[in-house]
Scaffold this motif. Structure first.
Motif, short mmCIF file in Angstrom:
data_model
loop_
_atom_site.label_atom_id
_atom_site.label_comp_id
_atom_site.label_asym_id
_atom_site.label_seq_id
_atom_site.Cartn_x
_atom_site.Cartn_y
_atom_site.Cartn_z
N PHE A 153 0.82 -1.21 0.00
CA PHE A 153 0.00 0.00 0.00
C PHE A 153 0.85 1.26 0.00
CE2 PHE A 153 -2.94 -3.29 1.02
CZ PHE A 153 -4.11 -2.90 0.39
N GLY A 154 1.99 1.18 -0.68
CA GLY A 154 2.79 2.37 -0.87
C GLY A 154 4.16 2.30 -0.24
N ALA A 155 4.63 3.44 0.23
CA ALA A 155 6.01 3.56 0.66
C ALA A 155 6.30 2.90 1.99
CB ALA A 155 6.39 5.05 0.73
N THR A 156 5.29 2.70 2.82
CA THR A 156 5.52 2.15 4.15
C THR A 156 4.71 0.87 4.34
OG1 THR A 156 3.76 3.53 5.08
CG2 THR A 156 6.01 4.40 5.16
N PRO A 157 5.20 -0.05 5.15
CA PRO A 157 4.49 -1.33 5.35
C PRO A 157 3.22 -1.15 6.16
CG PRO A 157 6.44 -1.22 6.74
CD PRO A 157 6.50 -0.03 5.85
#
Length: 216
Positions: A153-157
């Motif tokens: 879901f993007g740049a971070t877990p």
């Protein structure tokens, strides 16, 4: 606030890994309580008693077991951790795929059990597990295309990455051929700092247990 996470083998226990990663995402430091993995503790691993369910989080007088319950609890107690995506539509999507991995993919689970000590090149995958592998590739590819990666879901877990992390280890252990997006995501998960910490500890465990017929 004191917190204890009851887990089983770091080498074999996919559900323990999920619970541990969820605590890492929340920023909650836990004391690990390990249930031994041997023939005599098979009843424990089959979850015959609530007192030995793994993973089980004990925090501030509350006991929570089952990974989705742990995820929900941690998200409520540590909302600032951003364990779910901020966008409501993405959050609903995240809940859907975490529910799917939590309750499905039985052929994959049985055909490719988690085993961080080993690596099998050119492993012949049971044909019945192929639809599960294809579906996981579809989920990963869709998320990476929608949200830009490198995590689902993007740049971070998020919680979704914690839930799918054991699958990445299976694909690595059994040398499962993947398309480029899924392979890149697998490598992202395997290189994720908490995963490296868990893998190092798993490889330090003695390899003494008999293989079990149930995922734990």
């Amino acid at each position: 606030m004191s917190a204890t996470l009851t887990i089983s083998s770091k080498n074999y226990s996919s559900w323990s890994l999920r619970g541990w990663l969820l605590c890492k995402l929340a920023g909650l430091e836990v004391t690990e309580q390990v249930v031994p993995v041997d023939a005599d503790s098979r009843a424990e691993l089959l979850l015959l008693s609530p007192s030995v369910r793994v993973p089980r989080l004990t925090h501030d007088g509350v006991e929570v077991w089952d990974t989705l319950a742990i995820a929900g609890y941690l998200n409520e107690v540590f909302p600032e951790a951003g364990m779910y995506p901020a966008d409501p539509k993405a959050r609903a999507h995240c809940r859907s795929i975490t529910g799917e991995i939590h309750s499905g993919f039985f052929n994959l689970r049985s055909a490719l059990p988690m085993n961080l000590h080993s690596q099998f090149k050119s492993f012949k995958v049971f044909a019945g597990a192929r639809p599960d592998i294809d579906r996981i590739e579809e989920i990963w590819g869709d998320c990476l295309a929608r949200y830009g990666g490198p995590f689902l879901f993007g740049a971070t877990p998020t919680i979704a990455d914690a839930m799918f992390a054991p699958v990445a280890t299976r694909f690595t252990t059994y040398d499962v051929a993947l398309g480029e997006p899924a392979a890149a995501y697998r490598d992202t998960i395997m290189a994720w700092a908490p995963m490296q910490e868990w893998i190092t500890a798993a490889k330090a465990e003695p390899v003494e247990m008999q293989e079990l017929e149930v995922e734990f």
